[in-house]
Design a protein around this motif. Structure first.
Motif, PDB file in Angstrom:
ATOM      1  N   ASN A   1      53.775  33.422   5.003  1.00  9.06           N
ATOM      2  CA  ASN A   1      53.477  34.577   5.168  1.00  9.06           C
ATOM      3  C   ASN A   1      54.463  35.532   5.482  1.00  9.06           C
ATOM      4  O   ASN A   1      54.391  36.149   5.389  1.00  9.06           O
ATOM      5  CB  ASN A   1      51.923  34.911   4.221  1.00  9.06           C
ATOM      6  N   ALA A   2      55.468  35.244   6.293  1.00  4.80           N
ATOM      7  CA  ALA A   2      56.554  35.505   7.066  1.00  4.80           C
ATOM      8  C   ALA A   2      56.905  36.989   6.440  1.00  4.80           C
ATOM      9  O   ALA A   2      57.238  36.547   4.575  1.00  4.80           O
ATOM     10  CB  ALA A   2      57.655  35.156   7.770  1.00  4.80           C
ATOM     11  N   ARG A   3      57.107  38.184   6.768  1.00  2.81           N
ATOM     12  CA  ARG A   3      58.332  38.813   5.781  1.00  2.81           C
ATOM     13  C   ARG A   3      59.327  38.758   6.516  1.00  2.81           C
ATOM     14  O   ARG A   3      60.015  38.434   7.617  1.00  2.81           O
ATOM     15  CB  ARG A   3      57.062  40.571   5.937  1.00  2.81           C
ATOM     16  N   VAL A   4      60.451  39.032   5.632  1.00  2.87           N
ATOM     17  CA  VAL A   4      62.348  38.787   5.783  1.00  2.87           C
ATOM     18  C   VAL A   4      62.267  40.534   5.668  1.00  2.87           C
ATOM     19  O   VAL A   4      61.820  41.926   4.294  1.00  2.87           O
ATOM     20  CB  VAL A   4      62.468  38.472   4.026  1.00  2.87           C
ATOM     21  N   LEU A   5      62.480  41.012   6.704  1.00  3.70           N
ATOM     22  CA  LEU A   5      63.185  42.636   6.738  1.00  3.70           C
ATOM     23  C   LEU A   5      64.269  43.003   6.970  1.00  3.70           C
ATOM     24  O   LEU A   5      65.414  42.197   7.642  1.00  3.70           O
ATOM     25  CB  LEU A   5      62.111  42.884   7.581  1.00  3.70           C
ATOM     26  N   ARG A   6      65.402  44.039   6.586  1.00  2.00           N
ATOM     27  CA  ARG A   6      66.218  44.953   7.636  1.00  2.00           C
ATOM     28  C   ARG A   6      65.548  46.240   8.446  1.00  2.00           C
ATOM     29  O   ARG A   6      65.173  46.896   8.032  1.00  2.00           O
ATOM     30  CB  ARG A   6      67.052  44.953   6.448  1.00  2.00           C
ATOM     31  N   LEU A   7      66.458  45.852   9.519  1.00  2.00           N
ATOM     32  CA  LEU A   7      65.849  46.537  10.619  1.00  2.00           C
ATOM     33  C   LEU A   7      67.047  48.014  10.014  1.00  2.00           C
ATOM     34  O   LEU A   7      67.953  47.921  10.165  1.00  2.00           O
ATOM     35  CB  LEU A   7      66.953  46.052  11.791  1.00  2.00           C
ATOM     36  N   ALA A   8      66.421  49.234  10.474  1.00  2.82           N
ATOM     37  CA  ALA A   8      66.828  50.747  10.148  1.00  2.82           C
ATOM     38  C   ALA A   8      66.268  51.252  11.806  1.00  2.82           C
ATOM     39  O   ALA A   8      65.577  51.527  12.031  1.00  2.82           O
ATOM     40  CB  ALA A   8      66.870  51.527   8.766  1.00  2.82           C
ATOM     41  N   TYR A   9      66.957  52.931  11.262  1.00  5.64           N
ATOM     42  CA  TYR A   9      66.589  53.646  12.422  1.00  5.64           C
ATOM     43  C   TYR A   9      65.401  54.484  12.130  1.00  5.64           C
ATOM     44  O   TYR A   9      64.577  55.402  12.238  1.00  5.64           O
ATOM     45  CB  TYR A   9      67.760  54.659  12.037  1.00  5.64           C
ATOM     46  N   SER A  10      64.971  54.917  10.032  1.00  2.73           N
ATOM     47  CA  SER A  10      64.129  55.349   9.153  1.00  2.73           C
ATOM     48  C   SER A  10      64.153  55.468   7.579  1.00  2.73           C
ATOM     49  O   SER A  10      65.286  55.274   7.221  1.00  2.73           O
ATOM     50  CB  SER A  10      64.316  57.176  10.133  1.00  2.73           C
ATOM     51  N   ILE A  11      62.861  55.473   7.337  1.00  2.00           N
ATOM     52  CA  ILE A  11      62.458  55.559   6.075  1.00  2.00           C
ATOM     53  C   ILE A  11      63.524  56.567   5.485  1.00  2.00           C
ATOM     54  O   ILE A  11      64.188  56.204   4.790  1.00  2.00           O
ATOM     55  CB  ILE A  11      61.449  55.429   5.227  1.00  2.00           C
ATOM     56  N   GLU A  12      63.670  57.833   5.837  1.00  5.09           N
ATOM     57  CA  GLU A  12      64.120  58.622   5.418  1.00  5.09           C
ATOM     58  C   GLU A  12      65.781  58.689   5.149  1.00  5.09           C
ATOM     59  O   GLU A  12      66.781  58.664   4.053  1.00  5.09           O
ATOM     60  CB  GLU A  12      64.572  60.300   6.005  1.00  5.09           C
ATOM     61  N   ASP A  13      66.975  57.843   6.632  1.00  3.01           N
ATOM     62  CA  ASP A  13      67.871  57.365   6.463  1.00  3.01           C
ATOM     63  C   ASP A  13      68.140  56.377   5.253  1.00  3.01           C
ATOM     64  O   ASP A  13      69.386  56.211   4.873  1.00  3.01           O
ATOM     65  CB  ASP A  13      68.300  56.645   8.312  1.00  3.01           C
ATOM     66  N   GLU A  14      67.186  56.096   5.325  1.00  2.00           N
ATOM     67  CA  GLU A  14      67.259  54.320   4.095  1.00  2.00           C
ATOM     68  C   GLU A  14      66.663  54.943   2.467  1.00  2.00           C
ATOM     69  O   GLU A  14      68.113  54.701   1.914  1.00  2.00           O
ATOM     70  CB  GLU A  14      66.230  53.698   3.978  1.00  2.00           C
ATOM     71  N   ILE A  15      66.284  55.972   2.339  1.00  2.00           N
ATOM     72  CA  ILE A  15      66.143  57.179   1.460  1.00  2.00           C
ATOM     73  C   ILE A  15      67.892  57.657   0.984  1.00  2.00           C
ATOM     74  O   ILE A  15      68.310  57.466  -0.573  1.00  2.00           O
ATOM     75  CB  ILE A  15      64.853  57.555   1.211  1.00  2.00           C
ATOM     76  N   TYR A  16      68.315  58.284   1.962  1.00  2.00           N
ATOM     77  CA  TYR A  16      69.312  58.463   2.036  1.00  2.00           C
ATOM     78  C   TYR A  16      70.666  58.160   1.299  1.00  2.00           C
ATOM     79  O   TYR A  16      71.349  58.318   0.593  1.00  2.00           O
ATOM     80  CB  TYR A  16      69.741  59.068   3.499  1.00  2.00           C
ATOM     81  N   LYS A  17      70.049  56.688   1.955  1.00  2.00           N
ATOM     82  CA  LYS A  17      71.840  56.255   1.664  1.00  2.00           C
ATOM     83  C   LYS A  17      71.610  55.830   0.259  1.00  2.00           C
ATOM     84  O   LYS A  17      72.126  55.577  -0.987  1.00  2.00           O
ATOM     85  CB  LYS A  17      71.487  54.661   2.166  1.00  2.00           C
ATOM     86  N   VAL A  18      70.278  55.500  -0.113  1.00  2.00           N
ATOM     87  CA  VAL A  18      70.043  54.418  -1.731  1.00  2.00           C
ATOM     88  C   VAL A  18      70.608  56.315  -2.799  1.00  2.00           C
ATOM     89  O   VAL A  18      71.266  56.464  -3.574  1.00  2.00           O
ATOM     90  CB  VAL A  18      68.556  54.822  -1.789  1.00  2.00           C
ATOM     91  N   VAL A  19      70.680  57.535  -2.527  1.00  2.00           N
ATOM     92  CA  VAL A  19      70.141  58.937  -3.216  1.00  2.00           C
ATOM     93  C   VAL A  19      72.064  58.954  -3.315  1.00  2.00           C
ATOM     94  O   VAL A  19      72.303  59.445  -3.850  1.00  2.00           O
ATOM     95  CB  VAL A  19      69.571  60.039  -2.578  1.00  2.00           C
ATOM     96  N   SER A  20      72.422  58.799  -1.722  1.00  2.88           N
ATOM     97  CA  SER A  20      73.928  58.702  -2.142  1.00  2.88           C
ATOM     98  C   SER A  20      74.628  57.815  -2.690  1.00  2.88           C
ATOM     99  O   SER A  20      75.566  58.040  -3.107  1.00  2.88           O
ATOM    100  CB  SER A  20      74.821  58.024  -0.703  1.00  2.88           C
ATOM    101  N   MET A  21      73.956  56.615  -2.918  1.00  2.79           N
ATOM    102  CA  MET A  21      74.420  55.752  -3.754  1.00  2.79           C
ATOM    103  C   MET A  21      74.488  55.769  -5.496  1.00  2.79           C
ATOM    104  O   MET A  21      75.449  55.760  -5.887  1.00  2.79           O
ATOM    105  CB  MET A  21      74.210  53.922  -3.610  1.00  2.79           C
ATOM    106  N   LEU A  22      73.338  56.788  -5.668  1.00  2.00           N
ATOM    107  CA  LEU A  22      73.457  56.691  -6.837  1.00  2.00           C
ATOM    108  C   LEU A  22      74.188  58.101  -7.313  1.00  2.00           C
ATOM    109  O   LEU A  22      74.099  58.299  -8.178  1.00  2.00           O
ATOM    110  CB  LEU A  22      71.479  57.580  -7.442  1.00  2.00           C
ATOM    111  N   LYS A  23      74.044  58.977  -6.474  1.00  2.00           N
ATOM    112  CA  LYS A  23      74.829  59.934  -7.171  1.00  2.00           C
ATOM    113  C   LYS A  23      76.178  59.194  -7.057  1.00  2.00           C
ATOM    114  O   LYS A  23      77.018  59.418  -8.102  1.00  2.00           O
ATOM    115  CB  LYS A  23      74.766  61.177  -6.149  1.00  2.00           C
TER     116      LYS A  23
END
Length: 299
Positions: A236-258
């Protein structure tokens, strides 16, 4: 007036009309009608994209894609116009809608998903519903890296896609213990010589949060790591990507969407005007050909 004089007069009148048609500049369609059609196309495409995004977020991503594709059929039937512009609009709408749906779902997952904080990495397999973790003791063991490489030539040029996977474990972890979580990274390059060397540099050892991911080739890279280094992966090992913060990941998605929405709209406007210009040119060429044909008959 004699019949002969009447025919001469008619030929002169026809010649004048032909000359007028030849001198006429490529006008084609009314520009107001062109702008109106352009705005309607943008409204339809962006409206359907927004609708599919909402369906994807609140119901199902698969359903949003199905609704998006099926919605094009009745619109085409009702319009009764099967032009290249209409076909282009449908393709544009489908591509924009599917992309917006995917990013909208990802944004919703990151913004409202379950985040587990303050736990050791060994407990990660127990939280299958979590979208992100803030571990107390996770370390990246890049010396146990696995990788897989695939090629992509869909756009006519070959790209090389490398997927890397490394164990994300506690400081006291040893090779005989199951790996509770894996950190993955995907790198796409034009030439194999362009890949990062060593690939371990791609993994941020100063990460603050690990976000769940579903990269297509992650499990192949994990399998390669296990075979290459004799490791055991937790079932059941989790597959993850490393990031600085959730806010940073959300910002990346919003920027991609725009960027996606703006980019698609700009491309649609350019394509539409090119097609409208081609129609004007073709209309003018047809009129000029008709005028020349008329002149031949007149002479």
């Amino acid at each position: 007036m004699s019949s002969k004089d009447s025919k001469k007069g008619n030929r002169k009148d026809n010649k004048k009309q032909s000359d007028k048609r030849i001198d006429k500049k490529p006008n084609g369609r009314d520009y107001i009608a062109i702008i109106k059609e352009l705005l309607i196309g943008l409204l339809v495409a962006n409206g359907m994209a927004a609708l599919s995004g909402l369906i994807g977020v609140y119901i199902s991503l698969t359903l949003s894609v199905v609704v998006l594709i099926l919605s094009c059929i009745p619109i085409a039937i009702l319009s009764g116009v099967y032009s290249i512009r209409l076909i282009t609009l449908f393709i544009f709408t489908a591509m924009l809608g599917i992309s917006v749906s995917y990013l909208a779902v990802e944004h919703n997952v990151l913004a409202s998903g379950k985040i587990i904080e303050g736990i050791p990495v060994n407990m990660a397999p127990q939280h299958q519903d979590a979208v992100a973790f803030v571990f107390t003791d996770a370390t990246v063991r890049s010396e146990y890296m696995g990788e897989i490489m695939y090629t992509d030539d869909e756009d006519g040029s070959i790209s090389y896609i490398f997927t890397y996977a490394v164990p994300l474990v506690s400081p006291d972890w040893t090779e005989d213990k199951p790996v509770p979580a894996w950190a993955v990274f995907v790198e796409t390059v034009r030439y194999t010589s362009d890949r990062t060397s060593p690939p371990s540099l791609l993994f941020n050892t100063d990460f603050k949060v690990a976000v769940a991911t579903e990269e297509d080739d992650s499990y192949d890279a994990i399998e390669d790591a296990c075979e290459k280094h004799g490791l055991i992966s937790n079932e059941n090992a989790r597959v993850l990507r490393l990031a600085y913060s959730i806010e940073d990941e959300i910002y990346k998605v919003v920027s991609m969407l725009k960027g996606l929405v703006i980019g698609f709209n700009v491309v649609w406007i350019i394509i539409f005007w090119i097609m409208a210009w081609r129609i004007n040119v073709d209309d003018y060429a047809t009129k000029e050909s008709d005028s020349q044909t008329s002149q031949k008959f007149d002479t």
